[in-house]
Design an enzyme around this catalytic site. Structure first.
Site, mmCIF file in Angstrom:
data_model
loop_
_atom_site.group_PDB
_atom_site.id
_atom_site.type_symbol
_atom_site.label_atom_id
_atom_site.label_comp_id
_atom_site.label_asym_id
_atom_site.label_seq_id
_atom_site.Cartn_x
_atom_site.Cartn_y
_atom_site.Cartn_z
ATOM 1 N N HIS A 1 0.812 -1.219 0.000
ATOM 2 C CA HIS A 1 0.000 0.000 0.000
ATOM 3 C C HIS A 1 0.850 1.276 0.000
ATOM 4 O O HIS A 1 0.305 2.380 -0.123
ATOM 5 C CB HIS A 1 -0.932 0.032 1.226
ATOM 6 C CG HIS A 1 -2.159 -0.811 1.063
ATOM 7 N ND1 HIS A 1 -2.121 -2.186 1.057
ATOM 8 C CD2 HIS A 1 -3.462 -0.480 0.899
ATOM 9 C CE1 HIS A 1 -3.343 -2.651 0.902
ATOM 10 N NE2 HIS A 1 -4.177 -1.651 0.795
ATOM 11 N N GLY A 2 2.151 1.109 0.207
ATOM 12 C CA GLY A 2 3.020 2.281 0.254
ATOM 13 C C GLY A 2 2.632 3.191 1.413
ATOM 14 O O GLY A 2 2.107 2.721 2.430
ATOM 15 N N GLU B 1 -1.725 -16.655 24.541
ATOM 16 C CA GLU B 1 -1.922 -18.107 24.351
ATOM 17 C C GLU B 1 -0.563 -18.808 24.205
ATOM 18 O O GLU B 1 -0.439 -19.825 23.541
ATOM 19 C CB GLU B 1 -2.805 -18.340 23.116
ATOM 20 C CG GLU B 1 -3.811 -19.465 23.234
ATOM 21 C CD GLU B 1 -4.969 -19.198 24.180
ATOM 22 O OE1 GLU B 1 -5.445 -18.047 24.276
ATOM 23 O OE2 GLU B 1 -5.384 -20.145 24.847
HETATM 24 C C1 LIG Z 1 -4.283 -8.028 24.854
HETATM 25 C C2 LIG Z 1 -3.893 -9.171 25.730
HETATM 26 C C3 LIG Z 1 -4.837 -10.118 26.045
HETATM 27 C C4 LIG Z 1 -4.496 -11.178 26.876
HETATM 28 N N1 LIG Z 1 -5.450 -12.095 27.168
HETATM 29 C C5 LIG Z 1 -5.160 -13.075 28.031
HETATM 30 C C6 LIG Z 1 -6.155 -14.016 28.428
HETATM 31 O O1 LIG Z 1 -7.283 -13.977 27.951
HETATM 32 N N2 LIG Z 1 -5.835 -14.958 29.336
HETATM 33 C C7 LIG Z 1 -4.586 -15.041 29.863
HETATM 34 O O2 LIG Z 1 -4.337 -15.902 30.690
HETATM 35 N N3 LIG Z 1 -3.611 -14.183 29.489
HETATM 36 C C8 LIG Z 1 -3.871 -13.203 28.602
HETATM 37 N N4 LIG Z 1 -2.879 -12.326 28.230
HETATM 38 C C9 LIG Z 1 -1.545 -12.470 28.810
HETATM 39 C C10 LIG Z 1 -0.580 -13.135 27.814
HETATM 40 O O3 LIG Z 1 -0.921 -14.485 27.682
HETATM 41 C C11 LIG Z 1 0.837 -12.915 28.343
HETATM 42 O O4 LIG Z 1 1.165 -11.539 28.168
HETATM 43 C C12 LIG Z 1 1.836 -13.783 27.596
HETATM 44 O O5 LIG Z 1 1.639 -15.143 27.905
HETATM 45 C C13 LIG Z 1 3.286 -13.447 27.951
HETATM 46 O O6 LIG Z 1 3.460 -13.419 29.327
HETATM 47 P P1 LIG Z 1 4.112 -12.132 30.017
HETATM 48 O O7 LIG Z 1 3.440 -10.928 29.466
HETATM 49 O O8 LIG Z 1 4.094 -12.359 31.474
HETATM 50 O O9 LIG Z 1 5.576 -12.129 29.448
HETATM 51 P P2 LIG Z 1 6.884 -12.742 30.122
HETATM 52 O O10 LIG Z 1 6.592 -14.119 30.626
HETATM 53 O O11 LIG Z 1 7.457 -11.747 31.034
HETATM 54 O O12 LIG Z 1 7.807 -12.894 28.823
HETATM 55 C C14 LIG Z 1 8.624 -11.836 28.310
HETATM 56 C C15 LIG Z 1 9.530 -12.444 27.246
HETATM 57 O O13 LIG Z 1 10.334 -13.486 27.828
HETATM 58 C C16 LIG Z 1 10.123 -14.711 27.138
HETATM 59 N N5 LIG Z 1 10.143 -15.822 28.065
HETATM 60 C C17 LIG Z 1 9.475 -15.956 29.238
HETATM 61 N N6 LIG Z 1 9.734 -17.144 29.801
HETATM 62 C C18 LIG Z 1 10.591 -17.775 28.965
HETATM 63 C C19 LIG Z 1 11.239 -19.038 28.982
HETATM 64 N N7 LIG Z 1 11.059 -19.931 29.976
HETATM 65 N N8 LIG Z 1 12.061 -19.357 27.963
HETATM 66 C C20 LIG Z 1 12.237 -18.506 26.922
HETATM 67 N N9 LIG Z 1 11.654 -17.293 26.854
HETATM 68 C C21 LIG Z 1 10.847 -16.936 27.853
HETATM 69 C C22 LIG Z 1 8.736 -14.553 26.489
HETATM 70 O O14 LIG Z 1 8.595 -15.434 25.368
HETATM 71 C C23 LIG Z 1 8.753 -13.098 26.098
HETATM 72 O O15 LIG Z 1 9.456 -12.945 24.898
HETATM 73 C C24 LIG Z 1 -3.195 -11.277 27.392
HETATM 74 C C25 LIG Z 1 -2.233 -10.288 27.054
HETATM 75 C C26 LIG Z 1 -2.573 -9.278 26.237
HETATM 76 C C27 LIG Z 1 -1.516 -8.242 25.890
#
Ligand SMILES: Cc1cc2nc3c(=O)[nH]c(=O)nc-3n(C[C@H](O)[C@H](O)[C@H](O)COP(=O)(O)OP(=O)(O)OC[C@H]3O[C@@H](n4cnc5c(N)ncnc54)[C@H](O)[C@@H]3O)c2cc1C
Length: 185
Positions: free
Chosen positions: A140-141, A165
């Site tokens: 779309h530029g 998830e």
């Molecule tokens: C709009 C929105 C809707 C949501 N809806 C839901 C919902 O309906 N139900 C629900 O339960 N949750 C929900 N969430 C939460 C979402 O599932 C979490 O944000 C997500 O699972 C990541 O967890 P965190 O934010 O604690 O990140 P963190 O666990 O802090 O992770 C930060 C980074 O570290 C990495 N990381 C963490 N642990 C490890 C590991 N052991 N090995 C390698 N890498 C790792 C992660 O991959 C990521 O890159 C929602 C979040 C948003 C933003």
């Protein structure tokens, strides 16, 4: 919670459970199995989420229509090879994501184990949706950067897919554990 990058049509809130007492007749599953049951629901959720990622096929439809309509240097931009490369890559990503998603859903429907297939579908489809949305804006530029064009919203909405998830990193750990029989988490 306010200030989300995307998914603006859906409310997002936090739920805290602290010292909750559940009457025996209201317990779902067996006592002590809650974590396992909760995790098992994620497998199904991952298929739904992969299907949601495949819905970014809209970005390809919009890009195709725009590329045929938008003219530069006396031609529709769809006639330029590098624009066609974007469209072909989008199509490939979407078809592969769709098939992985169908396979995971098919295994679940047959009552077979599908944790691995759900993770493969979720990981690929969510990353693919981001690539597709990125390319849609490219096609779309400058116009694609404006909210007036739906591809801008698709770009913002795609971003959450690799996070909830189970993040892409977590999907890789699940796939790695299936392959090696060793959990890295
Ligand atoms: C709009 C929105 C809707 C949501 N809806 C839901 C919902 O309906 N139900 C629900 O339960 N949750 C929900 N969430 C939460 C979402 O599932 C979490 O944000 C997500 O699972 C990541 O967890 P965190 O934010 O604690 O990140 P963190 O666990 O802090 O992770 C930060 C980074 O570290 C990495 N990381 C963490 N642990 C490890 C590991 N052991 N090995 C390698 N890498 C790792 C992660 O991959 C990521 O890159 C929602 C979040 C948003 C933003």
């Amino acid at each position: 919670m306010k200030g989300k990058l995307g998914l603006k049509a859906a409310d997002t809130g936090m739920v805290f459970l602290d010292g909750v007492r559940v009457p025996k007749g209201r317990v779902l599953g067996r006592e002590g199995e809650g974590f396992r049951i909760a995790l098992s629901t994620l497998d199904t959720g991952r298929i739904s989420l992969a299907a949601g990622a495949v819905a970014h096929a809209t970005a390809l439809d919009l890009s195709l229509a725009y590329a045929k309509e938008r003219r530069q240097f006396g031609k529709p931009i769809a006639q330029f090879q590098l624009v066609q490369e974007h469209l072909a890559a989008m199509k490939l990503d979407l078809e592969a994501a769709r098939l992985l998603t169908y396979r995971a859903a098919w295994k679940k429907a047959k009552g077979e184990a599908y944790t691995l297939e759900a993770s493969l579908a979720k990981l690929f489809a969510s990353e693919a949706a981001n690539r597709v949305a990125y390319r849609a804006i490219q096609v779309h530029g400058g116009y694609g950067f404006f909210e007036e064009y739906e591809v801008a919203r698709l770009y913002r909405d795609a971003r959450i897919l690799t996070l909830y998830e189970g993040t892409s990193e977590v999907q890789k750990l699940i796939i790695g554990a299936h392959l090696t029989g060793m959990r890295a988490f």
